[in-house]
Design a protein around this motif. Structure first.
Motif, short mmCIF file in Angstrom:
data_model
loop_
_atom_site.label_atom_id
_atom_site.label_comp_id
_atom_site.label_asym_id
_atom_site.label_seq_id
_atom_site.Cartn_x
_atom_site.Cartn_y
_atom_site.Cartn_z
N LEU A 134 -18.05 -0.76 -11.00
CA LEU A 134 -16.61 -0.56 -11.22
C LEU A 134 -16.30 -0.51 -12.72
O LEU A 134 -15.37 0.17 -13.14
N HIS A 135 -17.11 -1.21 -13.52
CA HIS A 135 -16.88 -1.21 -14.98
C HIS A 135 -17.06 0.17 -15.58
O HIS A 135 -16.58 0.45 -16.67
N GLU A 136 -17.76 1.07 -14.86
CA GLU A 136 -17.99 2.42 -15.41
C GLU A 136 -16.82 3.35 -15.14
O GLU A 136 -16.78 4.47 -15.65
N LEU A 137 -15.92 2.93 -14.27
CA LEU A 137 -14.88 3.83 -13.77
C LEU A 137 -13.54 3.52 -14.45
O LEU A 137 -13.24 2.37 -14.73
N THR A 138 -12.74 4.56 -14.67
CA THR A 138 -11.36 4.32 -15.11
C THR A 138 -10.45 4.61 -13.92
O THR A 138 -10.42 5.74 -13.43
N VAL A 139 -9.77 3.58 -13.45
CA VAL A 139 -8.85 3.76 -12.32
C VAL A 139 -7.49 4.16 -12.89
O VAL A 139 -6.90 3.41 -13.66
N ARG A 140 -7.05 5.36 -12.54
CA ARG A 140 -5.82 5.89 -13.15
C ARG A 140 -4.64 5.90 -12.18
O ARG A 140 -4.81 6.19 -11.00
N TRP A 141 -3.48 5.60 -12.73
CA TRP A 141 -2.22 5.60 -11.98
C TRP A 141 -1.28 6.57 -12.65
O TRP A 141 -1.36 6.76 -13.86
N ASN A 142 -0.37 7.17 -11.90
CA ASN A 142 0.61 7.98 -12.61
C ASN A 142 1.80 7.12 -12.98
O ASN A 142 1.95 5.98 -12.53
N THR B 12 0.83 -1.22 0.00
CA THR B 12 0.00 0.00 0.00
C THR B 12 0.86 1.26 0.00
O THR B 12 0.50 2.27 -0.61
N GLN B 13 2.00 1.17 0.67
CA GLN B 13 2.86 2.35 0.80
C GLN B 13 3.51 2.72 -0.53
O GLN B 13 4.03 3.83 -0.66
N VAL B 14 3.54 1.80 -1.51
CA VAL B 14 4.01 2.20 -2.84
C VAL B 14 2.86 2.40 -3.81
O VAL B 14 2.99 3.16 -4.78
N LEU B 15 1.73 1.74 -3.57
CA LEU B 15 0.63 1.84 -4.54
C LEU B 15 -0.15 3.15 -4.37
O LEU B 15 -0.43 3.83 -5.35
N LEU B 16 -0.51 3.48 -3.15
CA LEU B 16 -1.35 4.67 -3.00
C LEU B 16 -0.67 5.96 -3.46
O LEU B 16 -1.33 6.81 -4.06
N PRO B 17 0.65 6.14 -3.23
CA PRO B 17 1.27 7.36 -3.76
C PRO B 17 1.23 7.44 -5.30
O PRO B 17 1.40 8.51 -5.86
N LEU B 18 1.03 6.31 -5.97
CA LEU B 18 0.99 6.32 -7.44
C LEU B 18 -0.44 6.40 -7.98
O LEU B 18 -0.65 6.51 -9.18
N LEU B 19 -1.42 6.30 -7.09
CA LEU B 19 -2.82 6.31 -7.53
C LEU B 19 -3.26 7.73 -7.85
O LEU B 19 -3.16 8.62 -7.00
N GLU B 20 -3.74 7.94 -9.07
CA GLU B 20 -4.22 9.27 -9.47
C GLU B 20 -5.70 9.44 -9.16
O GLU B 20 -6.15 10.52 -8.82
N SER B 21 -6.47 8.37 -9.30
CA SER B 21 -7.91 8.46 -9.07
C SER B 21 -8.19 8.64 -7.59
O SER B 21 -7.35 8.33 -6.74
N ASP B 22 -9.41 9.09 -7.30
CA ASP B 22 -9.83 9.26 -5.92
C ASP B 22 -10.24 7.89 -5.36
O ASP B 22 -11.12 7.22 -5.91
N LEU B 23 -9.59 7.49 -4.27
CA LEU B 23 -9.85 6.17 -3.69
C LEU B 23 -11.31 6.02 -3.25
O LEU B 23 -11.90 4.94 -3.37
N VAL B 24 -11.89 7.10 -2.77
CA VAL B 24 -13.28 7.04 -2.32
C VAL B 24 -14.21 6.75 -3.51
O VAL B 24 -15.14 5.94 -3.40
N ASP B 25 -13.94 7.40 -4.66
CA ASP B 25 -14.75 7.12 -5.86
C ASP B 25 -14.68 5.63 -6.22
O ASP B 25 -15.67 5.02 -6.61
N ILE B 26 -13.48 5.07 -6.07
CA ILE B 26 -13.30 3.64 -6.42
C ILE B 26 -14.11 2.78 -5.45
O ILE B 26 -14.83 1.86 -5.85
N PHE B 27 -14.00 3.08 -4.17
CA PHE B 27 -14.74 2.28 -3.18
C PHE B 27 -16.25 2.39 -3.39
O PHE B 27 -16.97 1.40 -3.28
N LEU B 28 -16.71 3.62 -3.70
CA LEU B 28 -18.16 3.80 -3.92
C LEU B 28 -18.60 2.99 -5.14
O LEU B 28 -19.66 2.37 -5.14
N ALA B 29 -17.74 2.99 -6.19
CA ALA B 29 -18.08 2.20 -7.39
C ALA B 29 -18.10 0.71 -7.07
O ALA B 29 -18.95 -0.04 -7.56
#
Ligand code: GLY
Length: 344
Positions: free
Chosen positions: A215-223, A192-209
């Motif tokens: 989840l199929h409607e969402l694009t989960v983006r990473w930098n 988690t300590q390496v993944l979350l700093p690279l996550l561009e999308s909002d984690l809350v949006d992902i959890f809500l989806a």
């Protein structure tokens, strides 16, 4: 059992609640002529990452079994054991979001479980990590989703237990292909300590989806950066260790650009920060390349100290067998096909 039923690739093994039956199985496994890589004895319950013994001789395996089932060093967690063939290869962690149906993989990460450099010494909860791992290039991510994560999520839904949340597949990349070492129904530590700093999308949006099964409607983006985290542990960890040592340097390091200090085994005493666990801190650095992220992370931990502190010196270091490091500006299009969306 679900893995076997769903054809998910894993190590050959058997589960026991009876010590004598487990001992007989162990002896029969070590007498197999083709047996060479060793045997793993796992306490089935929760043991703080320490319930796994990787044994290369029958004597070691018998001792591990005795400690787990007879001496009960892990308490009730060791009443049931899994005895498995040892899987040999490069370790990789592929975590995914699931809404019970759709599976969206995260960037692949590499955790280091042994306490010492060169993967020596006992297992720990994890001494460091980096992402993305070049050992899991996009086509392998796609393959692991298809052969491991999707069948696991489909299998759980079909059993009336849809899995919603983060599913973590711990993998060994063997000569025969990826094999599952373990699943965790959570984020990983220190993944988690390496993944979350690279996550561009909002984690809350992902959890809500995930919760709304969209989840199929969402694009989960990473930098497209790279992240390296180093765990600073208490002297003696993963065996017995002392707590209450003063930690110096965290504030100065925390204020550096592209560096974040995650506190795990710490507590505040007045204006002092003290150690309060085995794995005390995880120091993460991000950068456009893995080499630069590693240099930044090591420069940061060298500025933090507490009595007995130790950390591995070889986290994210290339080895002669390493595939070429993933190139940040190339990973976007490559991962897209595997369902991992990168923002440059
Ligand atoms: N890094 C291993 C785990 O979180 O279980």
């Amino acid at each position: 059992r679900v893995m076997v039923e769903e054809g998910i690739p894993t190590g050959v093994g058997a589960i026991f609640t009876d010590y004598d039956a487990a001992l007989a199985y162990l002896r029969s496994q070590f007498s197999r002529p083709e047996h060479d890589a060793g045997i793993v004895v796992k306490a089935s319950g929760l043991a703080a990452g320490k319930g796994v013994a990787v044994c290369s001789t029958l004597a070691e395996a018998e001792e591990a079994l005795h400690r787990t089932m007879v001496e009960s060093v892990f308490g009730a967690a060791g009443e049931k054991v899994l005895i498995e063939d040892c899987l040999v290869g490069e370790e990789a962690s592929l975590l995914a979001f699931s809404d019970g149906r759709t599976v969206v993989p995260m960037l692949p990460a590499r955790d280091y479980k042994r306490v010492g450099d060169g993967d020596q010494g006992p297992n720990t909860g994890g001494m460091g990590c980096y992402a993305p791992s070049p050992y899991l290039p996009p086509h392998v991510v796609q393959d692991v989703v298809a052969r491991v994560l999707q069948p696991a999520v489909d299998g759980m839904r079909q059993r009336g237990m849809p899995y919603v949340g983060v599913l973590y597949a711990g993998l060994m990349l063997t000569a025969q292909g990826p094999r599952v070492l373990e699943f965790n129904c959570r984020f990983g530590d220190p993944e988690t300590q390496v993944l979350l700093p690279l996550l561009e999308s909002d984690l809350v949006d992902i959890f809500l989806a995930c919760m709304a099964e969209r989840l199929h409607e969402l694009t989960v983006r990473w930098n497209s950066a790279h992240a390296v985290t180093l765990v600073m542990a208490s002297g003696g960890y993963p065996a017995a260790y002392e707590k209450g040592k003063e930690i110096r340097g965290v504030e100065a390091v925390d204020s550096l650009e592209e560096v974040v200090v995650f506190q795990a085994g710490t507590r505040v005493d007045g204006d002092r920060l003290l150690t309060d666990g085995g794995r005390v801190l995880a120091v993460t650095a991000t950068a456009p390349s893995q080499d630069r992220a590693r240099e930044r992370a090591y420069a940061a931990v060298e500025r933090i100290d507490f009595e007995g502190a130790h950390y591995r010196r070889d986290i994210a270091a290339p080895t002669p067998a390493s595939p070429p490091a993933v190139v940040a500006h190339e990973i976007g299009s490559a991962y897209a096909e595997a369902g991992v969306d990168i923002e440059a």
